[in-house]
Design a protein around this motif. Sequence first.
Motif, PDB file in Angstrom:
ATOM      1  N   THR A 113     -58.191 -49.378 -31.276  1.00  0.00           N
ATOM      2  CA  THR A 113     -58.771 -48.124 -31.762  1.00  0.00           C
ATOM      3  C   THR A 113     -59.560 -47.465 -30.632  1.00  0.00           C
ATOM      4  O   THR A 113     -60.435 -48.102 -30.045  1.00  0.00           O
ATOM      5  CB  THR A 113     -59.697 -48.390 -32.955  1.00  0.00           C
ATOM      6  OG1 THR A 113     -58.954 -49.050 -33.985  1.00  0.00           O
ATOM      7  CG2 THR A 113     -60.274 -47.088 -33.498  1.00  0.00           C
ATOM      8  N   ILE A 114     -59.242 -46.210 -30.354  1.00  0.00           N
ATOM      9  CA  ILE A 114     -59.924 -45.458 -29.290  1.00  0.00           C
ATOM     10  C   ILE A 114     -60.528 -44.206 -29.919  1.00  0.00           C
ATOM     11  O   ILE A 114     -59.788 -43.347 -30.444  1.00  0.00           O
ATOM     12  CB  ILE A 114     -58.948 -45.081 -28.161  1.00  0.00           C
ATOM     13  CG1 ILE A 114     -58.280 -46.349 -27.582  1.00  0.00           C
ATOM     14  CG2 ILE A 114     -59.681 -44.322 -27.054  1.00  0.00           C
ATOM     15  CD1 ILE A 114     -57.246 -46.064 -26.512  1.00  0.00           C
ATOM     16  N   GLU A 115     -61.840 -44.113 -29.884  1.00  0.00           N
ATOM     17  CA  GLU A 115     -62.482 -42.930 -30.444  1.00  0.00           C
ATOM     18  C   GLU A 115     -62.199 -41.696 -29.589  1.00  0.00           C
ATOM     19  O   GLU A 115     -61.904 -41.805 -28.393  1.00  0.00           O
ATOM     20  CB  GLU A 115     -63.988 -43.178 -30.574  1.00  0.00           C
ATOM     21  CG  GLU A 115     -64.315 -44.298 -31.563  1.00  0.00           C
ATOM     22  CD  GLU A 115     -65.808 -44.488 -31.757  1.00  0.00           C
ATOM     23  OE1 GLU A 115     -66.592 -43.691 -31.188  1.00  0.00           O
ATOM     24  OE2 GLU A 115     -66.199 -45.431 -32.485  1.00  0.00           O
ATOM     25  N   THR A 137     -50.584 -43.697 -30.142  1.00  0.00           N
ATOM     26  CA  THR A 137     -50.649 -42.294 -29.707  1.00  0.00           C
ATOM     27  C   THR A 137     -51.453 -42.214 -28.420  1.00  0.00           C
ATOM     28  O   THR A 137     -52.244 -43.101 -28.101  1.00  0.00           O
ATOM     29  CB  THR A 137     -51.313 -41.406 -30.778  1.00  0.00           C
ATOM     30  OG1 THR A 137     -52.643 -41.902 -31.034  1.00  0.00           O
ATOM     31  CG2 THR A 137     -50.512 -41.386 -32.068  1.00  0.00           C
ATOM     32  N   VAL A 138     -51.258 -41.128 -27.706  1.00  0.00           N
ATOM     33  CA  VAL A 138     -52.005 -40.910 -26.469  1.00  0.00           C
ATOM     34  C   VAL A 138     -53.391 -40.391 -26.839  1.00  0.00           C
ATOM     35  O   VAL A 138     -53.519 -39.370 -27.517  1.00  0.00           O
ATOM     36  CB  VAL A 138     -51.287 -39.900 -25.559  1.00  0.00           C
ATOM     37  CG1 VAL A 138     -52.062 -39.716 -24.256  1.00  0.00           C
ATOM     38  CG2 VAL A 138     -49.864 -40.360 -25.276  1.00  0.00           C
ATOM     39  N   THR A 153     -46.806 -50.321 -24.352  1.00  0.00           N
ATOM     40  CA  THR A 153     -47.647 -50.000 -25.499  1.00  0.00           C
ATOM     41  C   THR A 153     -46.735 -49.753 -26.698  1.00  0.00           C
ATOM     42  O   THR A 153     -45.542 -50.056 -26.654  1.00  0.00           O
ATOM     43  CB  THR A 153     -48.519 -48.770 -25.216  1.00  0.00           C
ATOM     44  OG1 THR A 153     -47.679 -47.631 -24.999  1.00  0.00           O
ATOM     45  CG2 THR A 153     -49.389 -48.995 -23.977  1.00  0.00           C
ATOM     46  N   SER A 154     -47.288 -49.189 -27.759  1.00  0.00           N
ATOM     47  CA  SER A 154     -46.484 -48.889 -28.952  1.00  0.00           C
ATOM     48  C   SER A 154     -46.281 -47.388 -29.121  1.00  0.00           C
ATOM     49  O   SER A 154     -45.954 -46.923 -30.211  1.00  0.00           O
ATOM     50  CB  SER A 154     -47.177 -49.469 -30.199  1.00  0.00           C
ATOM     51  OG  SER A 154     -47.331 -50.868 -30.077  1.00  0.00           O
ATOM     52  N   ILE A 155     -46.450 -46.637 -28.054  1.00  0.00           N
ATOM     53  CA  ILE A 155     -46.244 -45.182 -28.102  1.00  0.00           C
ATOM     54  C   ILE A 155     -44.749 -44.910 -28.050  1.00  0.00           C
ATOM     55  O   ILE A 155     -44.071 -45.260 -27.083  1.00  0.00           O
ATOM     56  CB  ILE A 155     -46.963 -44.492 -26.932  1.00  0.00           C
ATOM     57  CG1 ILE A 155     -48.469 -44.742 -27.018  1.00  0.00           C
ATOM     58  CG2 ILE A 155     -46.664 -42.994 -26.923  1.00  0.00           C
ATOM     59  CD1 ILE A 155     -49.249 -44.209 -25.839  1.00  0.00           C
ATOM     60  N   SER A 162     -49.210 -34.222 -26.646  1.00  0.00           N
ATOM     61  CA  SER A 162     -49.634 -35.568 -26.242  1.00  0.00           C
ATOM     62  C   SER A 162     -50.422 -35.551 -24.944  1.00  0.00           C
ATOM     63  O   SER A 162     -51.433 -36.251 -24.803  1.00  0.00           O
ATOM     64  CB  SER A 162     -48.417 -36.486 -26.103  1.00  0.00           C
ATOM     65  OG  SER A 162     -47.719 -36.589 -27.313  1.00  0.00           O
ATOM     66  N   LEU A 163     -49.971 -34.754 -23.983  1.00  0.00           N
ATOM     67  CA  LEU A 163     -50.604 -34.737 -22.656  1.00  0.00           C
ATOM     68  C   LEU A 163     -51.086 -33.339 -22.296  1.00  0.00           C
ATOM     69  O   LEU A 163     -51.152 -32.975 -21.116  1.00  0.00           O
ATOM     70  CB  LEU A 163     -49.611 -35.248 -21.606  1.00  0.00           C
ATOM     71  CG  LEU A 163     -49.056 -36.664 -21.843  1.00  0.00           C
ATOM     72  CD1 LEU A 163     -47.907 -36.958 -20.899  1.00  0.00           C
ATOM     73  CD2 LEU A 163     -50.153 -37.701 -21.672  1.00  0.00           C
ATOM     74  N   ALA A 164     -51.429 -32.578 -23.309  1.00  0.00           N
ATOM     75  CA  ALA A 164     -51.855 -31.193 -23.074  1.00  0.00           C
ATOM     76  C   ALA A 164     -53.133 -31.147 -22.249  1.00  0.00           C
ATOM     77  O   ALA A 164     -54.056 -31.941 -22.457  1.00  0.00           O
ATOM     78  CB  ALA A 164     -52.067 -30.480 -24.411  1.00  0.00           C
ATOM     79  N   GLY A 165     -53.191 -30.239 -21.314  1.00  0.00           N
ATOM     80  CA  GLY A 165     -54.388 -30.035 -20.512  1.00  0.00           C
ATOM     81  C   GLY A 165     -54.482 -30.897 -19.267  1.00  0.00           C
ATOM     82  O   GLY A 165     -55.415 -30.734 -18.470  1.00  0.00           O
TER      83      GLY A 165
END
Length: 1032
Positions: A113-115, A137-138, A153-155, A162-165
Amino acid sequence: MVLCHRTLHPLSLLVQAAVLAGVLALGTLPAFLPCELKPRGLVDCNWLFLKSVPRFSAAAARSNVTSLSLISNRIHHLHNSDFIHLSNLRHLNLKWNCPPAGLSPMHFPCHMTIERNTFVVVRTLEELNLSYNGITTVPPLPSSLTNLSLSHTSILVLDSTSLAGLHNLRFLFMDGNCYYKNPCNESVEVAPGALLGLSNLTHLSLKYNKLEKVPRQLPPSLEYLLVSYNHIVKLAPEDLANLTSLRVLDVGGNCRRCDHAFNPCTECGQESLQLHPETFHHLSHLEGLVLKDSSLHTLNSSWFQGLVNLSVLDLSENFLYDSITQTMAFQNLTRLRKLDLSFNYCKKISFAKRHLTKSFESLVSLQELNLNGIFFRLLNKNTLRPLTNLSHLHTLHLQMNFINQAQLSIFGTFPNLRFVDLSENRISESLVMSAAPPEEADGAEQESLWSGVPAPTLLSTPASKNFMVRCRNLKFTLDLSRNNLVVVKPEMFINLSHLQCLSLSHNSIAQAVNGSQFLLLTNLQVLDLSHNKLDLYHGHSFTELPQLQALDLSYNNQPFSMQGIGHNFSFVSRLSRLQYLSLAHNDIHSRVSSHLRSNSLRSLDFSGNAVGLMWGEGNLYLQFFQDLRCLNQLDLSQNRLHILLPQYLDNLPKSLRILNLRDNYLSFFNWSSLTFLPNLKVLDLAGNQLKALTNGTLPNGTLLQKLDVSSNSIISVAPAFFVLAVELKEVNLSDNYLKTVDRSWFGPIVPNLTMLDVRSNPLHCACGAAFVDFLLEVQTKVPGLPNQVRCGSPSQLQGRSIFAQDLRLCLDEVLSWDCFGLSLLAVAVGMAVPLLQHLCGWDVWYCFHLCLAWIPLLARGRRGAQALPYDAFVVFDKAQSAVADWVYNELRVRLEERRGRRALRLCLEDRDWLPGQTLFENLWASIYGSRKTLFVLAHTDRVSGLLRTSFLLAQQRLLEDRKDVVVLVILRPDAHRSRYVRLRQRLCRQSVLFWPQQPNGQGSFWAQLSTALTRDNRHFYNRNFCRGPTAE
């Protein structure tokens, strides 16, 4: 009452404050505990089993941290505030914290889990590695990121959000998210245009993802695209559209040949990878192209048109065994520098010979060619003819080809060839230059391979590999290791006078070298003959090599193990330029020259022999090494040395600088004898049996700079042991039994130390331990101090870091509790004795004397009863319902319920065995915890399973304790009786009982059984035959 309570008075607080000020003045704890600060701002927290990101104290220089490594911990939750205090963090590695189930060693599922703001708040972050974690997810990422790894990973989905910005992202790795080790139900999906916003992306790796096509609308800035080992079976120009900046393209392993696979492989649905003729035409900047393991059978010349900058081409592990003799596809590759055609063999076929196609002549820039694993048996001048005029070719690999005849002289015609690898073949002889080549047509004769296809292996053993490093800068090296050579003949090396390095290791050369084998190699400098069977009998061996500088004769132990055969080392004195000699692992112990002589030798490897036995033979070999006048390095490790007398060191060369005595059996070392080696700088005594460094000290005037005494059994070091060694810089005391490290050992040389290794010692972490202050003083010189220097005692700190608590300030809780307990006991006794004497003195006096009278009776009772919990352990076959019914409803009821006070205690498997213990543990406890073992049998001719095991244990008890505990009850008297039963009836009749068929006989049966269970069997033995078992 002794005052040992934890509560401190104001005066105690003042004292503690003073102590705190004093210890802080001596040294501070490492700033980044439990992690270790390394050079260049790296904080290493790997393999600490952390469950959360450590919070470093404000006193630490957190602003200097640029890299944080948290590899292989157990962090499953990342919070918003975990990295916010690291204001200059640029590199963050979080690999292997919460691996997906398929990659976990125990296959446990894990989700990380990543906040949301965990990484966003780190605005300086440039490199982030989240590989081998169960994320789906990214997570939101900062725009400063340039390198991102999401591999394993499980992505499974990448879309435009996903990689915006991430406009600064240059490297993106997402390999292994869907393959056999990390399985998924469907392939990884990269939406069209999902990466188009990454305008600076140059490196993209999507290997092992089950992709069925190249993702569309990739950013045109891409320079490296790696999509190997997916399921892409067709490539067309539109698949690589707009990728005009591409420099490296890897599409290998998408249509595999599974007969050479090193991992689980799925056969390609098509014959080979389908390539459109113009697939690569628009990639004018392409420098590297990988088409390995693609089941290619032919090469299309149009594939490589327009690739004017192509310098590396990998075509290995295909089916191009015929194409390399015919194709014209290499004609336009004038800038190609490296070509890999390895393992393009025909299944189960070895060709008589192969001739390279004429188009190889067009590879005018070729520097390295790999032809490993083509499988042909003859190597002659026609095999490589198109390569002879390539002026830039310097490396040629011909490993693992089953070559049994090779014309080595052909390599003399190559203008700039520097390295030829012919190892792992079957060469048994060399064709001379004048020999006429066979008349057979190319490939006309084929040989079926009886053995499996060999996989690539190491060139040689680690020792030989280190030896061959010496050839790295030489002009020409030839590797013939791991072949079938039995003899070496001079004509083998015709036209190779310029050869400078030759490896013949791991052959079967068993000849006596006499100075004629290498006559033509006048420029040879390095010769590796390890792992053979050479006979060193002649005094002129190798003297035909005037330029020889390094000679490896290790692992030629067979001739030295032959009893009665002598060996001559006088040839060493005749090699005037020899600087390195290895005689390692030959088991040399007797019948060799009594002296080694050389004025040029600098390094001698004599490990793995038996110098201990040689020096034990009087003075015969006492001066064996003395005449090596210029020797700097001597390796005597693994030489069965049990003792090292001063005269042994006195007869070593005075020029010696490095002495290796590792892995012997030395339990004593006379340190004063180091004066016999005035130039010694490095002494390695690791892996011996030294118990202490107490017999004297290092001598005054020694130049010793490095001392390694690790992996011994050292429990103590004498004060000032190292003081006189003023040049000492590195000391390794790791893996011993030291309980402290004292500054007095080193004295004034402490500032000179650059390394002090005390890992793997059971340090005693008592309160106020003095070694803590010393280690803090030299903490930058102690490797692994924060987390690898650990306590061995007391038990509550065993295995933990010495900084698990501040040992300079801790209270001794054990002593405090002991004092409190003693005080409480003294007060209680002091109050209770007068009170009891006043209130009930006569009663206490009476009870006291009554207890004294009972003590002898209790002692005799225990000795008589032997404190066994059961009278009998009942063994029977539960599968026989009639037997089980008789035991539960007759035997148990009669012996336990109907005997009143004389009831017996029976041990039954279903009732009394402890759950959780193994069957054998319960069985052992039942037999040894019962006075008798009662076997209830329906028949005696077929006994197996639990009955047999119980009987064997009962017999074992008879042998160990001299107690016969067996009682047999046979329910069917008419059944066949085994030999054992008949013999036991004759010897001990009352221990064999039969269930009567008539009810009127049952009373007598129960009486006999009761007697058999309550009395010792030795009383039942027939005195006419034996006296029965008696205790010693």
